[in-house]
Enzyme design. Structure first.
Site, PDB file in Angstrom:
ATOM      1  N   ASP A 103      10.127  -2.183  -5.982  1.00  0.00           N
ATOM      2  CA  ASP A 103       9.569  -0.924  -6.511  1.00  0.00           C
ATOM      3  C   ASP A 103       8.657  -0.236  -5.499  1.00  0.00           C
ATOM      4  O   ASP A 103       8.336   0.940  -5.635  1.00  0.00           O
ATOM      5  CB  ASP A 103       8.836  -1.163  -7.834  1.00  0.00           C
ATOM      6  N   HIS A 119       3.642   6.909 -11.259  1.00  0.00           N
ATOM      7  CA  HIS A 119       4.110   6.666  -9.882  1.00  0.00           C
ATOM      8  C   HIS A 119       4.453   7.974  -9.182  1.00  0.00           C
ATOM      9  O   HIS A 119       5.549   8.143  -8.630  1.00  0.00           O
ATOM     10  CB  HIS A 119       5.317   5.703  -9.874  1.00  0.00           C
TER      11      HIS A 119
HETATM   12  N1  LIG Z   1      10.111  -5.220  -9.753  1.00  0.00           N
HETATM   13  C1  LIG Z   1       9.246  -5.186 -10.759  1.00  0.00           C
HETATM   14  O1  LIG Z   1       9.632  -5.027 -11.931  1.00  0.00           O
HETATM   15  C2  LIG Z   1       7.780  -5.371 -10.500  1.00  0.00           C
HETATM   16  C3  LIG Z   1       6.889  -5.644 -11.546  1.00  0.00           C
HETATM   17  C4  LIG Z   1       5.558  -5.866 -11.225  1.00  0.00           C
HETATM   18  C5  LIG Z   1       5.122  -5.806  -9.887  1.00  0.00           C
HETATM   19  N2  LIG Z   1       6.029  -5.513  -8.898  1.00  0.00           N
HETATM   20  C6  LIG Z   1       5.652  -5.464  -7.465  1.00  0.00           C
HETATM   21  O2  LIG Z   1       5.356  -6.772  -6.991  1.00  0.00           O
HETATM   22  C7  LIG Z   1       4.580  -6.665  -5.802  1.00  0.00           C
HETATM   23  C8  LIG Z   1       3.427  -7.642  -5.811  1.00  0.00           C
HETATM   24  O3  LIG Z   1       2.504  -7.256  -6.829  1.00  0.00           O
HETATM   25  P1  LIG Z   1       1.187  -8.112  -7.100  1.00  0.00           P
HETATM   26  O4  LIG Z   1       0.610  -7.569  -8.382  1.00  0.00           O
HETATM   27  O5  LIG Z   1       1.470  -9.558  -7.021  1.00  0.00           O
HETATM   28  O6  LIG Z   1       0.278  -7.682  -5.865  1.00  0.00           O
HETATM   29  P2  LIG Z   1      -1.019  -8.452  -5.326  1.00  0.00           P
HETATM   30  O7  LIG Z   1      -1.804  -7.462  -4.551  1.00  0.00           O
HETATM   31  O8  LIG Z   1      -1.681  -9.182  -6.438  1.00  0.00           O
HETATM   32  O9  LIG Z   1      -0.413  -9.563  -4.334  1.00  0.00           O
HETATM   33  C9  LIG Z   1       0.182  -9.258  -3.107  1.00  0.00           C
HETATM   34  C10 LIG Z   1      -0.083 -10.416  -2.163  1.00  0.00           C
HETATM   35  O10 LIG Z   1       0.698 -10.184  -0.984  1.00  0.00           O
HETATM   36  C11 LIG Z   1      -0.060 -10.692   0.093  1.00  0.00           C
HETATM   37  N3  LIG Z   1       0.485 -10.209   1.359  1.00  0.00           N
HETATM   38  C12 LIG Z   1       0.309  -9.000   1.963  1.00  0.00           C
HETATM   39  N4  LIG Z   1       0.996  -8.965   3.123  1.00  0.00           N
HETATM   40  C13 LIG Z   1       1.620 -10.179   3.253  1.00  0.00           C
HETATM   41  C14 LIG Z   1       2.466 -10.759   4.232  1.00  0.00           C
HETATM   42  N5  LIG Z   1       2.802 -10.102   5.337  1.00  0.00           N
HETATM   43  N6  LIG Z   1       2.916 -12.014   4.023  1.00  0.00           N
HETATM   44  C15 LIG Z   1       2.584 -12.698   2.920  1.00  0.00           C
HETATM   45  N7  LIG Z   1       1.768 -12.202   1.955  1.00  0.00           N
HETATM   46  C16 LIG Z   1       1.297 -10.969   2.123  1.00  0.00           C
HETATM   47  C17 LIG Z   1      -1.477 -10.252  -0.216  1.00  0.00           C
HETATM   48  O11 LIG Z   1      -2.437 -10.960   0.541  1.00  0.00           O
HETATM   49  C18 LIG Z   1      -1.539 -10.544  -1.718  1.00  0.00           C
HETATM   50  O12 LIG Z   1      -2.032 -11.845  -1.974  1.00  0.00           O
HETATM   51  C19 LIG Z   1       4.164  -5.188  -5.740  1.00  0.00           C
HETATM   52  O13 LIG Z   1       4.994  -4.541  -4.822  1.00  0.00           O
HETATM   53  C20 LIG Z   1       4.406  -4.677  -7.138  1.00  0.00           C
HETATM   54  O14 LIG Z   1       4.635  -3.284  -7.160  1.00  0.00           O
HETATM   55  C21 LIG Z   1       7.338  -5.291  -9.190  1.00  0.00           C
END
Ligand SMILES: NC(=O)c1ccc[n+]([C@@H]2O[C@H](COP(=O)([O-])OP(=O)(O)OC[C@H]3O[C@@H](n4cnc5c(N)ncnc54)[C@H](O)[C@@H]3O)[C@@H](O)[C@H]2O)c1
Length: 373
Positions: free
Chosen positions: A270, A96
């Protein structure tokens, strides 16, 4: 190749970068594996298990770093580890770097070969090493949210699936990607009423087909978010705009309109977070705070609390890449595998990942120019 597995030193990080099964695979392929004493304990793997398989258990981190050709880690190196960087060392881990100016500088100055898990990318755009962590975080979001909905934890005191004659809790998932789908799976399994909002209609179509009438799909816009969040018991933030900082699509006014004792879990923290009332990440030691009567959970490394699952999920996906680098050397491995070539963030002192170069106004060098392909 000599592959080193230091113990993770980040607070509450219980994962380890190589399982005994992974050590076995590397040793069978003719490599040497050095494991720091106690590195696997948090994930349930004893030193004895590693040594029975032929790995060498080493007392101190310094020897591991100095003797290894490649260091495998889970989290990014911390400042106390920067002194070990050197020109002929490969580091393969979550980096990152766009959030880590000092680490970027240190890796570049030392000319360490820095390969990042999170930028390994399939031609479809999928980030395969991030996927299992998102799957875990989605499930955990519902698990943690259910706990904080309990009265003794400050919540409304609502059972997720209700009982006959009493409605279930309403879980609203904003973003239906990997985290969102995983959260929905858990929420549906528990018997909640579930609504998902996304801007990608194809994604909503997919979710609607997979979960049928068990999930209500809604196009994500300001109006629909206001309407659903207001009455939700648990809101899960799961959006991602690739390459960009997340925008605060759930505003403070929307949070104010929620009922007291409702819960928000912002998995996107994150990447900056999608909830206006959450200014910074919380930790596993102190995971929640209350604002406008609503419980906010914003832990940035959710998978680290289930290391016996997340270590296996992570290493299942990293091991084939690790084996390729160990068998071929980093350069030939990156030439042979364009998916792995995307992991190159810093090579020969040059920033080879565009988003990192852009983040710090540094010069960007295409990895293909270094590999000469
Ligand atoms: N906190 C943690 O420990 C942890 C762990 C894993 C992932 N994450 C985070 O979780 C988040 C999601 O990851 P992911 O793998 O599911 O991503 P992803 O790309 O698979 O899914 C994201 C979704 O959000 C949608 N989206 C975008 N803008 C939007 C809006 N305005 N309204 C509604 N939906 C919208 C997209 O169309 C997509 O379907 C990321 O920020 C990732 O870094 C955090």
């Amino acid at each position: 190749m000599i592959i080193g597995i230091p113990k993770e030193i980040k607070i509450q990080e219980n994962r380890v970068s190589l399982t005994p099964a992974g050590a076995d695979a590397l040793i069978r392929a003719g490599h040497t594996v050095l494991v720091e004493k106690g590195a696997g304990i948090g994930s349930g793997f004893s030193d004895e298990l590693y040594s029975q398989l032929g790995a060498k258990v080493i007392e101190d981190a310094a020897s591991i770093w100095e003797r290894s050709d490649m260091i495998l880690k889970v989290k990014e190196p911390l400042p106390s580890e920067y002194k070990y960087f050197r020109e002929d060392l490969i580091i393969f881990t979550f980096l990152h770097l766009a959030n880590e100016p000092e680490l970027t500088k240190s890796l570049a100055e030392s000319k360490t070969i820095a390969l990042a898990y999170e930028t390994v990318q399939l031609p479809s755009g999928v980030l395969p090493i991030l996927t299992p962590m998102s799957e875990i975080a989605g499930r955990m979001a519902v698990q943690q949210g259910s706990i904080y909905l309990e009265k003794i934890h400050g919540g409304k005191g609502k059972l997720i699936d209700g009982v006959p004659g009493v409605p279930p809790a309403h879980i609203v998932v904003v973003g239906g990607g990997i985290v969102g789908t995983s959260a929905i799976r858990r929420a549906v399994g528990l018997g909640a009423r579930v609504t998902v909002l996304d801007i990608n209609i194809d994604r909503l179509r997919y979710l609607s087909e997979v979960f049928m009438s068990k999930v209500e799909t809604l196009y994500s816009n300001n109006y629909n978010i206001i309407q659903t969040v207001r009455t939700a018991d648990l809101v899960i933030g799961a959006v991602l705009i690739p390459g960009a900082k997340t925008t605060k699509i759930i505003t403070e006014d929307m949070v104010k309109a929620m009922e007291p004792g409702s819960v928000i879990v912002d998995v996107t923290i994150d990447q900056g977070g999608c909830i206006e009332t959450i200014k910074r990440p919380t930790t596993h030691e102190n995971p929640v705070f209350v604002k406008h009567g609503v419980i906010h959970y914003a832990v940035a490394n959710i998978p680290s609390v289930v290391p016996q699952t997340s270590t296996l999920a992570l290493t299942n996906i990293t091991l084939p890449y690790v084996l390729q680098i160990a068998n071929m050397g980093w350069k030939d491995a990156l030439i042979a595998n364009p998916v792995l070539a995307k992991s190159a963030n810093i090579v020969d002192g040059k920033v080879t990942y565009k988003a990192v170069a852009d983040a710090f106004d540094m010069e960007y060098t295409n990895i293909e120019d270094i590999l000469k392909i």
